[in-house]
Design a protein around this motif. Structure first.
Motif, PDB file in Angstrom:
ATOM      1  N   LEU A 191      29.790  18.830 -16.174  1.00  0.00           N
ATOM      2  CA  LEU A 191      28.499  19.335 -16.636  1.00  0.00           C
ATOM      3  C   LEU A 191      27.442  19.057 -15.581  1.00  0.00           C
ATOM      4  O   LEU A 191      27.181  17.898 -15.241  1.00  0.00           O
ATOM      5  CB  LEU A 191      28.103  18.651 -17.953  1.00  0.00           C
ATOM      6  CG  LEU A 191      29.121  18.735 -19.099  1.00  0.00           C
ATOM      7  CD1 LEU A 191      28.697  17.828 -20.246  1.00  0.00           C
ATOM      8  CD2 LEU A 191      29.258  20.171 -19.582  1.00  0.00           C
ATOM      9  N   ASP A 192      26.827  20.116 -15.063  1.00  0.00           N
ATOM     10  CA  ASP A 192      25.824  19.972 -14.012  1.00  0.00           C
ATOM     11  C   ASP A 192      24.442  20.208 -14.603  1.00  0.00           C
ATOM     12  O   ASP A 192      24.024  21.339 -14.816  1.00  0.00           O
ATOM     13  CB  ASP A 192      26.095  20.958 -12.880  1.00  0.00           C
ATOM     14  CG  ASP A 192      25.261  20.666 -11.642  1.00  0.00           C
ATOM     15  OD1 ASP A 192      24.465  19.708 -11.670  1.00  0.00           O
ATOM     16  OD2 ASP A 192      25.401  21.387 -10.638  1.00  0.00           O
ATOM     17  N   GLU A 193      23.734  19.142 -14.930  1.00  0.00           N
ATOM     18  CA  GLU A 193      22.394  19.228 -15.527  1.00  0.00           C
ATOM     19  C   GLU A 193      22.389  20.195 -16.718  1.00  0.00           C
ATOM     20  O   GLU A 193      21.584  21.150 -16.765  1.00  0.00           O
ATOM     21  CB  GLU A 193      21.377  19.700 -14.477  1.00  0.00           C
ATOM     22  CG  GLU A 193      21.177  18.735 -13.322  1.00  0.00           C
ATOM     23  CD  GLU A 193      20.208  17.607 -13.638  1.00  0.00           C
ATOM     24  OE1 GLU A 193      19.716  17.567 -14.770  1.00  0.00           O
ATOM     25  OE2 GLU A 193      19.958  16.786 -12.759  1.00  0.00           O
ATOM     26  N   PRO A 194      23.256  19.992 -17.708  1.00  0.00           N
ATOM     27  CA  PRO A 194      23.435  21.006 -18.755  1.00  0.00           C
ATOM     28  C   PRO A 194      22.243  21.208 -19.672  1.00  0.00           C
ATOM     29  O   PRO A 194      22.195  22.208 -20.399  1.00  0.00           O
ATOM     30  CB  PRO A 194      24.641  20.474 -19.539  1.00  0.00           C
ATOM     31  CG  PRO A 194      24.572  18.988 -19.355  1.00  0.00           C
ATOM     32  CD  PRO A 194      24.095  18.811 -17.948  1.00  0.00           C
ATOM     33  N   THR A 195      21.285  20.288 -19.674  1.00  0.00           N
ATOM     34  CA  THR A 195      20.128  20.445 -20.564  1.00  0.00           C
ATOM     35  C   THR A 195      18.818  20.638 -19.811  1.00  0.00           C
ATOM     36  O   THR A 195      17.751  20.623 -20.412  1.00  0.00           O
ATOM     37  CB  THR A 195      19.987  19.207 -21.483  1.00  0.00           C
ATOM     38  OG1 THR A 195      19.714  18.046 -20.679  1.00  0.00           O
ATOM     39  CG2 THR A 195      21.256  18.967 -22.280  1.00  0.00           C
ATOM     40  N   ALA A 196      18.895  20.851 -18.508  1.00  0.00           N
ATOM     41  CA  ALA A 196      17.676  20.909 -17.689  1.00  0.00           C
ATOM     42  C   ALA A 196      16.726  22.019 -18.120  1.00  0.00           C
ATOM     43  O   ALA A 196      15.508  21.886 -17.978  1.00  0.00           O
ATOM     44  CB  ALA A 196      18.046  21.082 -16.216  1.00  0.00           C
ATOM     45  N   SER A 197      17.262  23.110 -18.645  1.00  0.00           N
ATOM     46  CA  SER A 197      16.406  24.243 -19.000  1.00  0.00           C
ATOM     47  C   SER A 197      16.203  24.381 -20.513  1.00  0.00           C
ATOM     48  O   SER A 197      15.693  25.397 -20.984  1.00  0.00           O
ATOM     49  CB  SER A 197      17.019  25.541 -18.465  1.00  0.00           C
ATOM     50  OG  SER A 197      18.288  25.787 -19.066  1.00  0.00           O
ATOM     51  N   LEU A 198      16.566  23.333 -21.276  1.00  0.00           N
ATOM     52  CA  LEU A 198      16.534  23.435 -22.731  1.00  0.00           C
ATOM     53  C   LEU A 198      15.380  22.643 -23.337  1.00  0.00           C
ATOM     54  O   LEU A 198      14.871  21.698 -22.744  1.00  0.00           O
ATOM     55  CB  LEU A 198      17.858  22.937 -23.324  1.00  0.00           C
ATOM     56  CG  LEU A 198      19.132  23.636 -22.834  1.00  0.00           C
ATOM     57  CD1 LEU A 198      20.337  23.058 -23.544  1.00  0.00           C
ATOM     58  CD2 LEU A 198      19.036  25.139 -23.049  1.00  0.00           C
ATOM     59  N   ASP A 199      15.000  23.019 -24.552  1.00  0.00           N
ATOM     60  CA  ASP A 199      13.969  22.306 -25.293  1.00  0.00           C
ATOM     61  C   ASP A 199      14.543  21.000 -25.853  1.00  0.00           C
ATOM     62  O   ASP A 199      15.766  20.818 -25.870  1.00  0.00           O
ATOM     63  CB  ASP A 199      13.435  23.184 -26.425  1.00  0.00           C
ATOM     64  CG  ASP A 199      14.525  23.544 -27.424  1.00  0.00           C
ATOM     65  OD1 ASP A 199      14.810  22.725 -28.315  1.00  0.00           O
ATOM     66  OD2 ASP A 199      15.136  24.628 -27.285  1.00  0.00           O
ATOM     67  N   PRO A 200      13.698  20.094 -26.329  1.00  0.00           N
ATOM     68  CA  PRO A 200      14.184  18.786 -26.788  1.00  0.00           C
ATOM     69  C   PRO A 200      15.222  18.858 -27.910  1.00  0.00           C
ATOM     70  O   PRO A 200      16.179  18.077 -27.921  1.00  0.00           O
ATOM     71  CB  PRO A 200      12.904  18.078 -27.251  1.00  0.00           C
ATOM     72  CG  PRO A 200      11.824  18.682 -26.408  1.00  0.00           C
ATOM     73  CD  PRO A 200      12.220  20.119 -26.256  1.00  0.00           C
TER      74      PRO A 200
END
Length: 271
Positions: A191-200
């Motif tokens: 997983l490469d920064e899997p939440t970098a573009s997601l909301d909390p």
């Protein structure tokens, strides 16, 4: 100044006696004359989550891409040293890179569902991409449901499997990408920064999913978010300028790091 993550956030100490499912030895990689990784030797323990942290440009993503031979796809790239999966060097001559990627699913920073495909076909796309024989309709239905359940998405999409994946929220799209990776039955999930573009809220769902998947898979997650590393990982590796500074059980690394550079990074004195 940032402070060390509180002990309450940290998982129990990792079992350091667990076998290494995946390992690098003196791994050096880069592009042309530019070297990005400098002799990284690191083991990823079976059914544990290993987080890789460090400042931008330290080689985290390059290391991750070397683990499933995605680094090979970049013109001018090179790899030296070894990466072993269950003791087999995946860079040895005669090893099929596509077969390697089937055993090591990868999810990128931004959700990447195939825009012209339905939710169902997105899940099955991974199977087709690796040249496997086409499953029967019944087999395909079973694979889709199992992968979506493992990605904690089934209950949200089971009534619209034939609709476009683009109709899903960003967090749902990222879980769909995880389901697509899981459909191949991988041994390792990268997983490469899997939440970098997601909301909390979506970030929390992905973190909960990662924490659950550790019971089934070896998981490697690259993250800039040290609180996230503290929440989801069993072990954490700190990288700096292409080198592995230290790796330790997450609780140990965040509370009593062995190297002064690690302490400086996690307390916010640089990076």
């Amino acid at each position: 100044m940032r402070h060390l993550p509180t002990a309450a956030l940290l998982p129990a100490p990792a079992d350091e006696d667990a076998p290494a499912r995946l390992a690098t030895a003196d791994l050096r990689a880069g592009f042309g004359k530019a070297r990005v990784l400098h002799g990284v030797s690191l083991g990823f323990l079976d059914r544990q989550v290993t987080a890789i942290i460090g400042p931008s440009g330290c080689g985290k993503s390059t290391l991750l891409r070397c683990l499933n031979r995605m680094h090979d796809t970049v013109p001018g790239s090179f790899v030296q040293g070894s990466v072993t999966l269950d003791g087999q060097d995946i860079y040895r001559g005669g090893i099929d890179a596509n077969a390697v990627r089937r055993h090591m699913g990868m999810v990128l920073q931004r959700p990447t569902p195939f825009p012209t495909m339905s939710i169902r076909d997105n899940v099955l796309a991974g199977l087709r991409g690796h040249g496997q024989s086409k499953p029967s309709r019944g087999e395909a239905d079973t694979i889709v449901e199992a992968a979506l359940r493992r990605a904690a998405l089934w209950d949200e999409v089971k009534d619209r499997l034939r609709t476009s994946a683009l109709g899903l929220s960003g967090g749902q799209q990222q879980r769909l990408c995880i389901a697509r990776a899981l459909a191949n039955g991988p041994q390792v999930l990268l997983l490469d920064e899997p939440t970098a573009s997601l909301d909390p809220i979506s970030t929390q769902r992905i973190e909960e999913l990662v924490y659950e998947l550790r019971h089934e898979l070896t998981v490697v997650i690259v993250t800039h978010n040290m609180q996230q590393a503290a929440r989801v990982s069993d072990r954490t590796a700190f990288m700096l300028a292409g080198e592995l500074v230290e790796v330790a059980p997450t609780r140990t690394l965040f509370t009593t790091p062995a190297d002064a550079r690690t302490e400086a990074y996690i307390t916010g004195r640089f990076g």
